[in-house]
Design a protein around this motif. Structure first.
Motif, PDB file in Angstrom:
ATOM      1  N   TYR A 102      36.735   5.105 -22.813  1.00  0.00           N
ATOM      2  CA  TYR A 102      36.206   4.623 -24.081  1.00  0.00           C
ATOM      3  C   TYR A 102      34.937   5.400 -24.425  1.00  0.00           C
ATOM      4  CZ  TYR A 102      38.940   0.355 -24.961  1.00  0.00           C
ATOM      5  OH  TYR A 102      39.935  -0.532 -25.283  1.00  0.00           O
ATOM      6  N   TYR A 103      34.616   5.418 -25.706  1.00  0.00           N
ATOM      7  CA  TYR A 103      33.287   5.819 -26.149  1.00  0.00           C
ATOM      8  C   TYR A 103      32.523   4.568 -26.568  1.00  0.00           C
ATOM      9  CZ  TYR A 103      34.480  10.811 -26.477  1.00  0.00           C
ATOM     10  OH  TYR A 103      34.845  12.102 -26.213  1.00  0.00           O
ATOM     11  N   GLY A 104      31.218   4.637 -26.469  1.00  0.00           N
ATOM     12  CA  GLY A 104      30.360   3.600 -27.025  1.00  0.00           C
ATOM     13  C   GLY A 104      29.833   4.039 -28.382  1.00  0.00           C
ATOM     14  N   TYR A 105      29.055   3.174 -29.029  1.00  0.00           N
ATOM     15  CA  TYR A 105      28.546   3.478 -30.364  1.00  0.00           C
ATOM     16  C   TYR A 105      27.522   4.619 -30.377  1.00  0.00           C
ATOM     17  CZ  TYR A 105      30.695  -0.443 -32.863  1.00  0.00           C
ATOM     18  OH  TYR A 105      31.573  -1.293 -33.486  1.00  0.00           O
ATOM     19  N   THR A 106      26.822   4.802 -29.257  1.00  0.00           N
ATOM     20  CA  THR A 106      25.806   5.862 -29.231  1.00  0.00           C
ATOM     21  C   THR A 106      26.362   7.173 -28.685  1.00  0.00           C
ATOM     22  OG1 THR A 106      25.071   4.969 -27.104  1.00  0.00           O
ATOM     23  CG2 THR A 106      23.840   4.312 -29.051  1.00  0.00           C
ATOM     24  N   ASP A 107      27.086   7.107 -27.573  1.00  0.00           N
ATOM     25  CA  ASP A 107      27.543   8.350 -26.952  1.00  0.00           C
ATOM     26  C   ASP A 107      28.600   9.074 -27.782  1.00  0.00           C
ATOM     27  OD1 ASP A 107      30.380   7.594 -25.515  1.00  0.00           O
ATOM     28  OD2 ASP A 107      28.990   5.928 -25.384  1.00  0.00           O
ATOM     29  N   ILE A 108      29.278   8.338 -28.673  1.00  0.00           N
ATOM     30  CA  ILE A 108      30.265   9.030 -29.515  1.00  0.00           C
ATOM     31  C   ILE A 108      29.560   9.896 -30.561  1.00  0.00           C
ATOM     32  CG2 ILE A 108      30.573   7.219 -31.293  1.00  0.00           C
ATOM     33  CD1 ILE A 108      33.638   7.925 -31.072  1.00  0.00           C
ATOM     34  N   ILE A 109      28.388   9.460 -31.025  1.00  0.00           N
ATOM     35  CA  ILE A 109      27.604  10.286 -31.945  1.00  0.00           C
ATOM     36  C   ILE A 109      27.079  11.511 -31.200  1.00  0.00           C
ATOM     37  CG2 ILE A 109      25.563  10.355 -33.444  1.00  0.00           C
ATOM     38  CD1 ILE A 109      25.953   7.318 -33.846  1.00  0.00           C
ATOM     39  N   TYR A 110      26.626  11.294 -29.986  1.00  0.00           N
ATOM     40  CA  TYR A 110      26.171  12.418 -29.152  1.00  0.00           C
ATOM     41  C   TYR A 110      27.309  13.429 -28.955  1.00  0.00           C
ATOM     42  CZ  TYR A 110      24.860  15.000 -24.949  1.00  0.00           C
ATOM     43  OH  TYR A 110      24.601  16.001 -24.046  1.00  0.00           O
ATOM     44  N   ALA A 111      28.515  12.937 -28.690  1.00  0.00           N
ATOM     45  CA  ALA A 111      29.658  13.824 -28.453  1.00  0.00           C
ATOM     46  C   ALA A 111      29.941  14.704 -29.673  1.00  0.00           C
ATOM     47  CB  ALA A 111      30.890  12.994 -28.101  1.00  0.00           C
ATOM     48  N   VAL A 112      29.839  14.117 -30.866  1.00  0.00           N
ATOM     49  CA  VAL A 112      30.091  14.887 -32.088  1.00  0.00           C
ATOM     50  C   VAL A 112      28.977  15.899 -32.335  1.00  0.00           C
ATOM     51  CG1 VAL A 112      30.214  14.706 -34.604  1.00  0.00           C
ATOM     52  CG2 VAL A 112      31.593  13.221 -33.187  1.00  0.00           C
ATOM     53  N   VAL A 113      27.736  15.513 -32.065  1.00  0.00           N
ATOM     54  CA  VAL A 113      26.612  16.449 -32.201  1.00  0.00           C
ATOM     55  C   VAL A 113      26.838  17.659 -31.301  1.00  0.00           C
ATOM     56  CG1 VAL A 113      24.156  16.788 -31.682  1.00  0.00           C
ATOM     57  CG2 VAL A 113      24.887  14.775 -32.964  1.00  0.00           C
ATOM     58  N   LYS A 114      27.211  17.433 -30.049  1.00  0.00           N
ATOM     59  CA  LYS A 114      27.462  18.532 -29.113  1.00  0.00           C
ATOM     60  C   LYS A 114      28.645  19.383 -29.574  1.00  0.00           C
ATOM     61  CE  LYS A 114      24.227  18.222 -27.330  1.00  0.00           C
ATOM     62  NZ  LYS A 114      23.242  19.235 -26.989  1.00  0.00           N
ATOM     63  N   CYS A 115      29.654  18.711 -30.087  1.00  0.00           N
ATOM     64  CA  CYS A 115      30.854  19.402 -30.578  1.00  0.00           C
ATOM     65  C   CYS A 115      30.501  20.352 -31.728  1.00  0.00           C
ATOM     66  CB  CYS A 115      31.870  18.359 -31.027  1.00  0.00           C
ATOM     67  SG  CYS A 115      33.464  19.014 -31.499  1.00  0.00           S
ATOM     68  N   PHE A 116      29.693  19.859 -32.665  1.00  0.00           N
ATOM     69  CA  PHE A 116      29.273  20.677 -33.812  1.00  0.00           C
ATOM     70  C   PHE A 116      28.355  21.817 -33.378  1.00  0.00           C
ATOM     71  CE2 PHE A 116      29.772  17.056 -37.173  1.00  0.00           C
ATOM     72  CZ  PHE A 116      31.144  17.226 -37.132  1.00  0.00           C
ATOM     73  N   GLU A 117      27.461  21.523 -32.436  1.00  0.00           N
ATOM     74  CA  GLU A 117      26.521  22.553 -31.978  1.00  0.00           C
ATOM     75  C   GLU A 117      27.254  23.696 -31.278  1.00  0.00           C
ATOM     76  OE1 GLU A 117      22.444  19.896 -31.216  1.00  0.00           O
ATOM     77  OE2 GLU A 117      23.747  20.427 -29.531  1.00  0.00           O
ATOM     78  N   GLN A 118      28.313  23.368 -30.551  1.00  0.00           N
ATOM     79  CA  GLN A 118      29.063  24.385 -29.818  1.00  0.00           C
ATOM     80  C   GLN A 118      29.938  25.237 -30.737  1.00  0.00           C
ATOM     81  OE1 GLN A 118      31.087  21.967 -26.929  1.00  0.00           O
ATOM     82  NE2 GLN A 118      29.178  21.429 -25.875  1.00  0.00           N
ATOM     83  N   ASP A 119      30.368  24.637 -31.846  1.00  0.00           N
ATOM     84  CA  ASP A 119      31.218  25.379 -32.793  1.00  0.00           C
ATOM     85  C   ASP A 119      30.933  24.881 -34.207  1.00  0.00           C
ATOM     86  OD1 ASP A 119      33.104  26.723 -34.237  1.00  0.00           O
ATOM     87  OD2 ASP A 119      34.838  26.027 -33.072  1.00  0.00           O
TER      88      ASP A 119
END
Length: 556
Positions: free
Chosen positions: A149-166
């Motif tokens: 599962y993702y939580g409400y905070t770490d899912i935003i972090y995951a998208v930030v990292k995803c965008f930063e990488q590409d």
């Protein structure tokens, strides 16, 4: 006759002036705009005007109630999402998988850390502040992956990292609208700054309405973008409040002026907050020229509220809305329950403490998916003794390749499956064995006798002579807390337990915080027509002293 013509001209001039502020925003060629919009100043109207010619648009906020309200107001004009639901959709598109998200995941992993590491860790704050060097960051990641599962905070972090990488993954829109920007934290701001690389963006907020410091939110972000010309943002305000009566607007300005004179609200954005002269608001302002203040014992507050609802019903002789704002949920619930017992049937309130985890939280997940690892973890906690549950978690930590289900005793698995089966039948309106259902109710901590008693009582009250004042039985009432009142408004507003004890959080009541001030400003500005401040103690509240005495009507 001349006075009537002059008044009409004044109304037209004020309407024109208000329109000029909106037009300045609409006509700006800047791709980055920040709008400081005080309560009731027409932010939603602005959003509508912006979206008229922008069909591929996105509106983001983090408040669920605002998503619902904006979705209705902007129906068909824009995609309105919370930050975590937006992040979920992005990850789903990228991975081509169904992304599961749980609002209680960080709470579960915090509990895991207490048992497995003997540490009290605020994982949400780690993500809010993007503390990637934190020694417990990896622990959270491992447990998150274990529960899938993702939580409400770490899912935003995951998208930030995803965008930063590409950066190619960052979606493009004709316009991105961001609401309540004063309550954004470092992580959320990082997401917005990535979105602004590909799309025009408008940030809306008000540093006088900051409520969410508990999630590491900071007004510095909206202040920096508004005040710093190097930020690339064009700055605007919406100064005219069309929601509140004159006395409420003037009282809000009193509080702000007093706060500044006393050394508070340092760095605040200096902006006008003006009453909007129009025929409708002038009539309401004449009818209710003062703020009501009274001191009542806590047990008498519902009685006072009922009395004043009846008075407004007599004044208006038409339907109106009531909003009751209390510092704490327990107070809100108690008032709502008492009003319901007085015959006010159309009352909305929350009785559940969202911070408390229950067996039902786990069973609900298992009803949707009997293999849900998080569901089994939650359910097992309530059916195992403490020692066995701690041992189960230790084993799951040492053997992450095995799910909770694989580690459970067959007897416990059978019990959880039976509970799930019975409640799934109930959910789907299928007949269930009464004895089994009774056992399940006991397991999930529902008292069947209390439920039956309440049902019988309601039935008897329905068939007996109805209690209360007939004229106000169906008046729409919402009882809520200060934080949950964000985005709400009412014709008649009651701010209860208006005492330093509750409105100043520090034990030393001489130490007022900016957050305390913002809490009061948000509460007061929910008012459309009439507001009552209700103290439960004899001592005069400090914030009441910050309002000019000639604006206050003392009610004995």
């Amino acid at each position: 006759m001349d006075n009537v013509i002059q008044q009409k001209t004044n109304y037209e001039n004020i309407q024109k002036k208000r329109g000029e502020y909106v037009e300045a925003i609409l006509n700006s060629t800047s791709n980055k705009k920040v709008v400081v919009a005080g309560p009731g100043t027409g932010k939603t109207y602005l959003f509508k005007e912006i979206l008229k010619d922008n069909h591929n648009s996105l509106t983001l906020t983090f408040v669920n109630s605002l998503v619902e309200d904006l979705s209705l107001e902007l129906f068909g004009m824009a995609e309105v999402k919370t930050l975590h639901s937006f992040a979920r959709s992005i990850l789903s598109n990228i991975t081509k998988k169904d992304i599961r998200i749980s609002p209680i995941l960080s709470k579960i992993i915090k509990e895991d850390a207490q048992i497995l590491l003997n540490k009290e860790i605020d994982f949400d704050r780690i993500f809010y502040e993007i503390d990637e060097e934190n020694e417990f960051f990896e622990f959270y990641r491992n447990r998150k992956n274990y529960y899938n599962y993702y939580g409400y905070t770490d899912i935003i972090y995951a998208v930030v990292k995803c965008f930063e990488q590409d950066k190619k993954r960052i979606p493009t829109y004709q316009i991105v609208l961001i609401d309540e920007f004063q309550d954004f934290n470092k992580l959320e701001v990082s997401l917005i700054e990535l979105l602004e690389e590909k799309s025009p963006i408008l940030l809306a907020g008000d540093d006088d309405q900051a409520l969410y410091d508990f999630k590491s939110a900071s007004t510095k972000y909206i202040r920096e973008k508004y005040n710093d010309s190097t930020s690339g943002y064009a700055s605007f305000t919406l100064p005219f409040c069309t929601r509140c009566t004159r006395v409420v607007v003037e009282s809000i300005n009193d509080v702000i002026d007093s706060a500044i004179k006393n050394g508070f609200l340092s760095g605040r954005i200096n902006k006008p907050y003006n009453y909007f002269d129009c025929e409708k608001k002038d009539l309401e302002s004449e009818k209710y020229p003062k703020i009501g203040y009274t001191q009542q014992f806590s047990s008498k507050i519902p009685w006072f509220i009922e009395k004043k609802i009846a008075k407004m019903a007599n004044d208006l002789k038409s339907e109106f809305t009531v909003l009751i704002i209390s510092p704490y949920k327990k107070q809100s619930f108690k008032i709502a329950k008492s009003l319901k017992n007085k015959g006010l049937n159309n009352i909305e309130y929350s009785s559940k403490d969202e911070s408390e985890l229950t067996l039902l939280d786990g069973i609900k997940l298992l009803i949707e998916d009997i293999h849900d690892n998080l569901g089994w973890r939650i359910a097992s906690k309530f059916l195992l003794n403490e020692e066995d549950f701690n041992s189960l978690l230790q084993t799951s930590y040492s053997n992450p390749e095995k799910n909770i289900y694989d580690l459970l005793d067959s007897k416990i698995k059978k019990e959880i499956k039976n509970i799930t089966k019975v409640l799934k039948y109930v959910k789907n309106d299928k007949p269930v064995n009464k004895e089994q259902f009774g056992n399940v109710l006991e397991k999930i901590n529902y008292d069947p006798y209390a439920i039956s008693e309440l049902s019988i009582k309601e039935n008897m009250n329905h068939t007996a002579q109805r209690i209360g004042i007939p004229a106000i039985r169906k008046i729409p009432i919402k009882s809520t807390t200060i934080q949950s009142s964000k985005g709400l408004s009412g014709d008649l507003v009651f701010i209860t337990h208006f005492d330093d004890r509750y409105f100043i959080k520090n034990k030393d009541k001489t130490k007022i915080s900016d957050q305390d001030i913002c809490n009061f400003l948000v509460s007061l500005s929910r008012t459309k027509q009439r507001v009552y401040l209700i103290s439960s103690k004899e001592e005069k509240p400090k914030f009441l002293k910050w309002i000019s005495e000639n604006r206050i009507e003392i009610i004995r």
